[in-house]
Design an enzyme around this catalytic site. Structure first.
Site, short mmCIF file in Angstrom:
data_model
loop_
_atom_site.label_atom_id
_atom_site.label_comp_id
_atom_site.label_asym_id
_atom_site.label_seq_id
_atom_site.Cartn_x
_atom_site.Cartn_y
_atom_site.Cartn_z
CE LYS A 79 -3.49 -1.05 -0.61
NZ LYS A 79 -3.84 -1.76 -1.90
CB SER B 296 -3.44 2.77 2.29
OG SER B 296 -3.72 2.21 1.03
CG HIS C 197 4.07 -6.10 -1.07
ND1 HIS C 197 4.28 -4.84 -1.57
CD2 HIS C 197 2.83 -6.46 -1.49
CE1 HIS C 197 3.21 -4.45 -2.26
NE2 HIS C 197 2.33 -5.43 -2.23
N1 LIG Z 1 -1.94 6.96 -9.61
C1 LIG Z 1 -1.99 7.02 -8.29
N2 LIG Z 1 -1.71 8.18 -7.64
C2 LIG Z 1 -1.77 8.26 -6.30
N3 LIG Z 1 -2.07 7.22 -5.49
C3 LIG Z 1 -2.36 6.04 -6.09
C4 LIG Z 1 -2.33 5.88 -7.49
N4 LIG Z 1 -2.66 4.60 -7.78
C5 LIG Z 1 -2.90 4.00 -6.61
N5 LIG Z 1 -2.74 4.85 -5.58
C6 LIG Z 1 -2.92 4.59 -4.14
O1 LIG Z 1 -1.91 3.74 -3.67
C7 LIG Z 1 -2.44 2.90 -2.62
C8 LIG Z 1 -2.31 1.45 -3.04
O2 LIG Z 1 -0.96 1.09 -2.98
P1 LIG Z 1 -0.45 -0.31 -3.56
O3 LIG Z 1 -0.52 -0.20 -5.03
O4 LIG Z 1 0.93 -0.37 -3.02
O5 LIG Z 1 -1.34 -1.37 -3.04
C9 LIG Z 1 -3.88 3.34 -2.45
O6 LIG Z 1 -3.85 4.39 -1.48
P2 LIG Z 1 -5.11 4.85 -0.61
O7 LIG Z 1 -5.70 3.64 0.01
O8 LIG Z 1 -4.55 5.79 0.41
O9 LIG Z 1 -6.03 5.54 -1.56
C10 LIG Z 1 -4.21 3.85 -3.84
O10 LIG Z 1 -5.32 4.69 -3.90
O1 LIG Z 2 -4.59 -10.49 -1.92
N1 LIG Z 2 -4.38 -10.00 -3.00
O2 LIG Z 2 -5.03 -10.34 -3.96
C1 LIG Z 2 -3.41 -9.04 -3.13
C2 LIG Z 2 -2.59 -8.76 -2.06
C3 LIG Z 2 -1.65 -7.76 -2.16
C4 LIG Z 2 -1.56 -7.06 -3.34
O3 LIG Z 2 -0.61 -6.13 -3.44
S1 LIG Z 2 -0.78 -4.65 -3.03
O4 LIG Z 2 0.37 -4.02 -3.65
O5 LIG Z 2 -2.01 -4.13 -3.56
O6 LIG Z 2 -0.71 -4.56 -1.58
C5 LIG Z 2 -2.34 -7.34 -4.41
C6 LIG Z 2 -3.28 -8.35 -4.31
#
Ligand SMILES: Nc1ncnc2c1ncn2[C@@H]1O[C@H](COP(=O)(O)O)[C@@H](OP(=O)(O)O)[C@H]1O
Ligand SMILES: O=[N+]([O-])c1ccc(OS(=O)(=O)O)cc1
Length: 307
Positions: A56, A150, A120
Site C-alpha cells: 500500500k 490504506s 513486498h
Molecule cells: N496513480 C496514483 N496516484 C496516487 N495514489 C495512487 C495511485 N494509484 C494508486 N494509488 C494509491 O496507492 C495505494 C495502493 O498502494 P499499492 O498499489 O501499493 O497497493 C492506495 O492508497 P489509498 O488507500 O490511500 O487511496 C491507492 O489509492
Molecule cells: O490479496 N491480493 O489479492 C493481493 C494482495 C496484495 C496485493 O498487493 S498490493 O500491492 O495491492 O498490496 C495485491 C493483491
C-alpha cells in the site's frame, strides 16, 4: 491450510480468511509460507527490474509508471493485460480459487525477459539471486500513518488477507509488526540500508504526489530511458490517480473477483497524502508518534506526513 477449506468458488463470502505464519520472524500468509522454499530459490536474471514496497505504499502506481516508460508512453500497449498479469508478484500465492492458482514464481518463470517483478518482501527476505545478479530495484516508501490507513481499508476489502479486526486493533497490530509482511518500520529501514550496497532507487509516495513529473524522470533515468517531454507529459497524465482509477487494467477490478470487494473500499481509494488525519484520534496520534520516535531513532530516514 485454511484457504483450502473454501467451499464455493463463486461466492466470496464463503472464503475463509488466511492466518499468518512467520518466515524468519516475518508474518506472511499461510499459502506464501507453504511455498517459501520456491520463493527463496527464485532465480533472478540480470535484466529483471524489481519494484519493491511495503504493501500500500504506491506499488500499483509505480508499476504503471514503469510500464509506461518501458512502452515509450504507449497507453494501448500498457492495456495489454492487468497490472497483476503484466508484472509477476514474486511471493504471492493463493491456493484457491483457480483464477489465482499460479504462484508469482510460476508466473515469473513463464514470462519472457526483460521482466518487471513486484515484491513486498523486506530486504532480508529477498531471494539472494536478485543481489547476485545486481538487478535494478525501485523501492517506494510511504509515510507510516497513510500507509497504515490504506492497509487497513485494503484488509477490509480483500479476503485474501487476514481479518483486520477493528481500526483500534489494526493500529496496534501495525505498530507491533504483527501484520502481513511484518513491521513497516523494519521494512523501510532495511531497504534504506540496502541502498548503500546495491543498485536501488529509493522513492517516496509524498514526492510522487508533490511532483510526479520530477519523480517519473528519476525513474526513467534509472532505467536508462530517454523520453521526450511530450511522452513524459503523457505518462504524468495516464498515471494520475483519476485516470488510473477508471482504467480497468490498473484498478484491480478484473483480477481477484470474489476476493476483492470494491464496494467495501475500492482499490483506488483516495490516493492522497494526510488522509490519516481523518482516521487517527488525538490520543491515538500521540501514542503513535511517541512509539514512532523510538522505532525510527536509529535511521536517517525522514518522512513527510503531510504536504
Ligand atoms: N496513480 C496514483 N496516484 C496516487 N495514489 C495512487 C495511485 N494509484 C494508486 N494509488 C494509491 O496507492 C495505494 C495502493 O498502494 P499499492 O498499489 O501499493 O497497493 C492506495 O492508497 P489509498 O488507500 O490511500 O487511496 C491507492 O489509492
Ligand atoms: O490479496 N491480493 O489479492 C493481493 C494482495 C496484495 C496485493 O498487493 S498490493 O500491492 O495491492 O498490496 C495485491 C493483491
Amino acid at each position: 491450510i485454511a484457504m483450502n477449506k473454501m467451499k464455493d468458488l463463486s461466492l466470496g463470502e464463503t472464503m475463509i480468511r488466511t492466518g499468518l505464519r512467520e518466515v524468519d520472524g516475518v508474518p506472511v500468509t499461510e499459502p506464501i509460507a507453504s511455498i517459501w522454499d520456491q520463493v527463496w530459490k527464485f532465480k533472478a536474471k540480470p535484466d529483471d527490474v524489481l519494484i519493491a514496497t511495503y504493501a500500500k505504499a504506491g506499488t500499483t502506481w509505480t508499476q504503471e509508471i514503469v510500464d509506461m516508460i518501458q512502452q515509450n508512453g504507449d497507453t494501448e500497449k500498457c492495456k495489454r493485460e492487468t497490472t497483476y498479469k503484466r508484472h509477476p508478484f514474486l511471493e504471492w500465492f493463493l491456493a484457491e480459487p483457480p483464477s489465482a492458482r499460479y504462484s508469482g514464481v510460476e508466473l515469473a518463470e513463464a514470462m519472457p525477459s526483460p521482466r518487471t517483478i513486484k515484491t513486498h518482501l523486506p530486504a532480508q527476505l529477498l531471494p539472494p539471486s536478485f543481489w547476485e545478479q545486481n538487478c535494478k530495484i525501485i523501492y517506494v516508501a510511504r509515510n507510516a500513518k497513510d500507509n497504515l490507513v490504506s492497509y487497513y481499508h485494503f484488509h477490509r476489502m480483500n479476503k485474501g488477507l487476514p481479518d483486520p479486526g477493528t481500526w483500534e486493533e489494526f493500529v496496534e497490530k501495525f505498530m507491533t509488526g504483527k501484520v502481513l509482511w511484518g513491521s513497516w518500520y523494519d521494512h523501510v529501514k532495511g531497504w534504506w540500508k540496502a541502498k548503500d550496497k546495491h543498485r536501488i532507487l529509493y522513492l517516496f509516495y509524498e514526492d510522487m504526489k508533490e511532483n510526479p513529473k520530477r519523480e517519473i524522470q528519476k525513474i526513467a533515468k534509472f532505467l536508462e530511458k530517454d523520453l521526450s517531454d511530450e511522452v513524459l507529459n503523457k505518462i504524468v497524465h495516464s498515471t494520475s490517480f483519476e485516470v488510473m482509477k477508471e482504467n480497468p487494467m490498473a484498478n484491480y477490478t478484473k483480477d481477484f473477483e470474489g476476493i476483492m470487494d470494491h464496494s467495501i473500499s475500492p482499490f483506488m481509494r483516495k490516493g492522497t497524502v494526510a488522509d490519516w488525519k481523518n482516521h487517527f484520534t488525538v490520543a491515538q496520534n500521540e501514542k503513535f508518534d511517541e512509539d514512532y520516535k523510538k522505532k525510527m531513532s536509529d535511521t536517517s530516514l525522514v518522512f513527510r506526513m503531510e504536504l
